[in-house]
Design a protein around this motif. Structure first.
Motif, PDB file in Angstrom:
ATOM      1  N   GLY A   1       0.751  -1.248  -0.064  1.00 24.55           N
ATOM      2  CA  GLY A   1       0.149   0.128  -0.254  1.00 24.55           C
ATOM      3  C   GLY A   1       0.778   1.198  -0.178  1.00 24.55           C
ATOM      4  N   GLY A   2       2.094   1.129   0.386  1.00 25.54           N
ATOM      5  CA  GLY A   2       3.002   2.407   0.354  1.00 25.54           C
ATOM      6  C   GLY A   2       3.855   2.667  -0.965  1.00 25.54           C
ATOM      7  N   LEU A   3       3.643   1.796  -1.827  1.00 24.56           N
ATOM      8  CA  LEU A   3       4.191   2.051  -3.201  1.00 24.56           C
ATOM      9  C   LEU A   3       3.860   3.384  -4.075  1.00 24.56           C
ATOM     10  N   GLN A   4       2.459   3.782  -3.796  1.00 18.19           N
ATOM     11  CA  GLN A   4       2.137   5.055  -4.125  1.00 18.19           C
ATOM     12  C   GLN A   4       2.889   6.353  -3.735  1.00 18.19           C
ATOM     13  N   SER A   5       3.021   6.111  -2.283  1.00 19.25           N
ATOM     14  CA  SER A   5       3.911   7.009  -1.778  1.00 19.25           C
ATOM     15  C   SER A   5       5.323   7.100  -2.081  1.00 19.25           C
ATOM     16  N   LEU A   6       5.994   5.837  -2.311  1.00 17.38           N
ATOM     17  CA  LEU A   6       7.149   5.595  -2.706  1.00 17.38           C
ATOM     18  C   LEU A   6       7.260   6.328  -4.124  1.00 17.38           C
ATOM     19  N   LEU A   7       6.624   6.114  -4.967  1.00 16.40           N
ATOM     20  CA  LEU A   7       6.501   6.940  -6.279  1.00 16.40           C
ATOM     21  C   LEU A   7       6.590   8.256  -6.065  1.00 16.40           C
ATOM     22  N   THR A   8       6.053   8.878  -5.237  1.00 23.71           N
ATOM     23  CA  THR A   8       5.826  10.408  -5.027  1.00 23.71           C
ATOM     24  C   THR A   8       7.188  10.597  -4.504  1.00 23.71           C
ATOM     25  N   SER A   9       7.727  10.049  -3.484  1.00 22.53           N
ATOM     26  CA  SER A   9       8.871  10.291  -2.710  1.00 22.53           C
ATOM     27  C   SER A   9      10.066  10.256  -3.836  1.00 22.53           C
ATOM     28  N   VAL A  10      10.097   9.193  -4.686  1.00 24.14           N
ATOM     29  CA  VAL A  10      11.493   9.045  -5.698  1.00 24.14           C
ATOM     30  C   VAL A  10      11.100  10.220  -6.679  1.00 24.14           C
ATOM     31  N   LEU A  11       9.853  10.694  -7.036  1.00 25.15           N
ATOM     32  CA  LEU A  11      10.033  11.883  -7.887  1.00 25.15           C
ATOM     33  C   LEU A  11      10.411  13.101  -7.213  1.00 25.15           C
ATOM     34  N   ARG A  12      10.176  13.369  -6.041  1.00 25.64           N
ATOM     35  CA  ARG A  12      10.335  14.354  -5.154  1.00 25.64           C
ATOM     36  C   ARG A  12      12.101  14.307  -4.991  1.00 25.64           C
ATOM     37  N   THR A  13      12.558  13.051  -4.734  1.00 27.26           N
ATOM     38  CA  THR A  13      14.171  12.960  -4.720  1.00 27.26           C
ATOM     39  C   THR A  13      14.813  13.104  -5.836  1.00 27.26           C
ATOM     40  N   VAL A  14      14.399  12.669  -6.827  1.00 26.77           N
ATOM     41  CA  VAL A  14      15.030  13.077  -8.077  1.00 26.77           C
ATOM     42  C   VAL A  14      15.023  14.677  -8.224  1.00 26.77           C
ATOM     43  N   GLN A  15      13.871  15.093  -7.846  1.00 31.17           N
ATOM     44  CA  GLN A  15      13.698  16.476  -8.301  1.00 31.17           C
ATOM     45  C   GLN A  15      14.562  17.491  -7.449  1.00 31.17           C
ATOM     46  N   ASP A  16      14.870  16.794  -6.109  1.00 31.22           N
ATOM     47  CA  ASP A  16      15.884  17.485  -5.175  1.00 31.22           C
ATOM     48  C   ASP A  16      17.365  17.365  -5.656  1.00 31.22           C
ATOM     49  N   THR A  17      17.484  16.449  -6.078  1.00 27.66           N
ATOM     50  CA  THR A  17      19.035  15.694  -6.407  1.00 27.66           C
ATOM     51  C   THR A  17      19.186  16.656  -7.842  1.00 27.66           C
ATOM     52  N   SER A  18      18.521  16.438  -8.855  1.00 28.84           N
ATOM     53  CA  SER A  18      18.853  16.846 -10.128  1.00 28.84           C
ATOM     54  C   SER A  18      18.748  18.367 -10.135  1.00 28.84           C
TER      55      SER A  18
END
Length: 570
Positions: free
Chosen positions: A103-120
């Motif tokens: 159930g936390g995969l959707q939150s994981l996808l959102t966190s991955v998007l935010r991490t890429v956005q912060d890292t890149s």
């Protein structure tokens, strides 16, 4: 069977094409082409400008290409490194996720998007689930930032990321914003593996290269302005150098032109250069020598003219005495013996020839001294020619025909001199006509009147025709002479024609006869005119020579028929 084309057809076609091209470009390139052909300075400046422009263009293109490639390569490497760092960081986050928490995969996808956005360093990110995978309803198939990245990803890039033979792939694209503004950029694609059967997602990061394009545009403008400035500077430098280098040549040309126009004291100044100073010294020495020779020739000419004039005048007195004695003896011819009668006849003939020679010498001396005056009066040339021919017919063994095609309007000329010209020409035709018919043609146009005397006698070679108007020159001195002559007739005739503003010309070919043409202007203000009669007779082949005694080609306004009449008929 098709007839072969002539060999010259290709060259004629190329020649016609070249003529058309020259005619088409004449209004634009005509003045420059004339300047190019007549100015060494223009050719030097043009060639130098073209070579310099080509070198600057090659150097500019090379520099611009190098800078562009370096900027683009540097920006691309930065984008690949940034994308790789963001991808590694995102994959680490995914790997640390608890696989049992579906159930936390959707939150994981959102966190991955935010991490890429912060890292890149880029804010254009698009994460999408690869196609051809089993449905996974617990997880959204797409997560992206608001941007134009989704439209920029091409099918080729998607297929390359799907195969995943390399860690990441990139592609140059064009981003279109909501305001239709176009911006260059790079899209880097890589793969992310999610846990719990969620599958593989593609990660696309877009990098805007507008700043790189602006930098490249600035470099282009700078290079263009620099190249234009260099061209102007080099052009000014070449112009100044050309003026300095060609100045001695212009001075030499101006000095030679002044010297040729009669300025005997024209000299070339020194140019403070060893080579040009040698040229100046040599030119000035030549001018001094030439001036000295001209002065000597002028003095000799004056002495010759004075000698001829004085001798002619001095011989008049004894000649008059001899003529009176000859007249006395001629009056007593009946009382003399036959041998003595022949001696008296020869004496009378030779006295007449001597008197004619003195008259011609005096006339030549007047022309040489520039003391000729014209006694002009309205004269009908047709009547004048008829009178001359009528007086000479008894001395001619052949038929003399006058063809008045025009020229009835009187013109102001010195009738005595024109009559002397016609008498010389007709007498010359009688002497060399081989007892064949002689045709005297008179014609006119609005600007000039012409008289042509044509005979079908022995003719002359081209070499003889060049000397026909020389003084004391005879084509064949051994020939029997009917009318005598001094060898000055044609020379005086040409001077008589020139003093009227006209010209006397000759055409002759060995075995085809001779044609003399006298052309006179109708008025004193007529300076440009064509003769109404052709110099080359109509009965002569077109392949025959068309040169006058000066070697120049004559223009004819039209051609008239002048044919040899049959013997015994008018």
């Amino acid at each position: 069977m098709t007839a072969p084309k002539p060999r010259g057809s290709a060259s004629q076609a190329l020649r016609r094409l070249r003529l058309r091209w020259l005619r088409f470009t004449q209004p634009v390139f005509g003045p420059f082409r004339a300047r190019w052909n007549n100015s060494l300075m223009v050719r030097t400046m043009t060639i130098t400008g073209l070579v310099t422009g080509a070198m600057i263009a090659i150097a500019g293109v090379y520099l611009l290409t190098s800078v562009s490639n370096d900027l683009y390569s540097s920006r691309r490497d930065q984008a690949l490194q940034d994308s790789a760092r963001a991808t590694v960081q995102a994959q680490r986050m995914i790997d640390s996720f608890d696989q049992a928490d579906r159930g936390g995969l959707q939150s994981l996808l959102t966190s991955v998007l935010r991490t890429v956005q912060d890292t890149s360093a880029s804010q254009m990110i698009d994460i999408r689930r690869q196609q051809n995978q089993a449905p996974f309803p617990e997880l959204s198939p797409v997560a992206s930032t608001p941007s134009a990245l989704g439209q920029a990803v091409s099918d080729e890039l998607s297929d390359a990321v799907l195969v995943a033979e390399e860690p990441q792939y990139w592609q140059a694209v064009t981003f279109r914003g909501e305001d239709s503004k176009v911006a260059p950029g790079i899209v880097v694609g890589s793969s992310l593996k999610f846990p719990a059967g969620a599958g593989v997602f593609d990660l696309y990061i877009g990098y805007d290269l507008t700043d790189t394009s602006d930098t490249l545009s600035f470099v282009q403008r700078t290079l263009f302005i620099t190249a234009a400035g260099m061209m102007l500077f080099i052009g000014l430098l070449v112009w100044v150098i050309s003026r300095v280098v060609f100045r001695p040549i212009r001075v030499a040309a101006d000095t030679s032109r002044r010297l040729a126009s009669g300025e005997a004291d024209a000299r070339m100044p020194r140019q403070h250069d060893e080579h040009f100073d040698v040229l100046s010294d040599g030119f000035n020495d030549m001018a001094d020598t030439l001036q000295a020779r001209i002065q000597e020739l002028d003095e000799l000419s004056v002495m010759q003219q004075r000698f001829v004039s004085d001798v002619s005048h001095e011989l008049r007195t004894p000649l008059t005495t001899i003529r009176l004695a000859s007249a006395v003896l001629d009056g007593q011819r009946d009382t003399l013996e036959p041998g003595q009668q022949r001696a008296v006849e020869v004496l009378s003939t030779q006295v007449e020839r001597f008197e004619a020679l003195l008259t011609d010498l005096l006339e030549i001396s007047r022309y040489d001294a520039g003391r000729v005056t014209l006694e002009t009066e309205p004269t009908n040339l047709v009547h004048l020619v008829d009178e001359v021919v009528t007086a000479l017919r008894p001395l001619s063994p052949s038929l003399i025909e006058v063809r008045p095609l025009g020229g009835y309007t009187p013109i102001d000329v010195d009738a005595r001199r024109i009559r002397r010209i016609i008498s010389n020409l007709v007498g010359n035709a009688i002497e060399h006509g081989e007892e064949r018919p002689i045709v005297v043609t008179v014609d006119s146009n609005p600007a000039a009147i012409a008289v042509a005397v044509r005979d079908w006698g022995v003719g002359m070679t081209a070499a003889d025709a060049e000397h026909a108007f020389d003084r004391f020159w005879r084509a064949d001195p051994s020939r029997k002479r009917t009318l005598g002559g001094t060898g000055l007739g044609l020379a005086i005739a040409r001077e008589d024609a020139a003093v009227h503003g006209g010209f006397l010309e000759l055409w002759s070919e060995l075995g085809l006869g001779t044609n003399f043409r006298l052309t006179l202007p109708r008025h004193d203000d007529v300076t440009n005119y064509l003769s109404p009669l052709p110099l080359v007779p109509e009965d002569v082949s077109e392949a025959s020579s068309m040169k006058d005694t000066t070697g120049g080609w004559l223009r004819r306004p039209f051609r008239r028929s002048v044919r040899a009449p049959r013997e015994g008929k008018a």
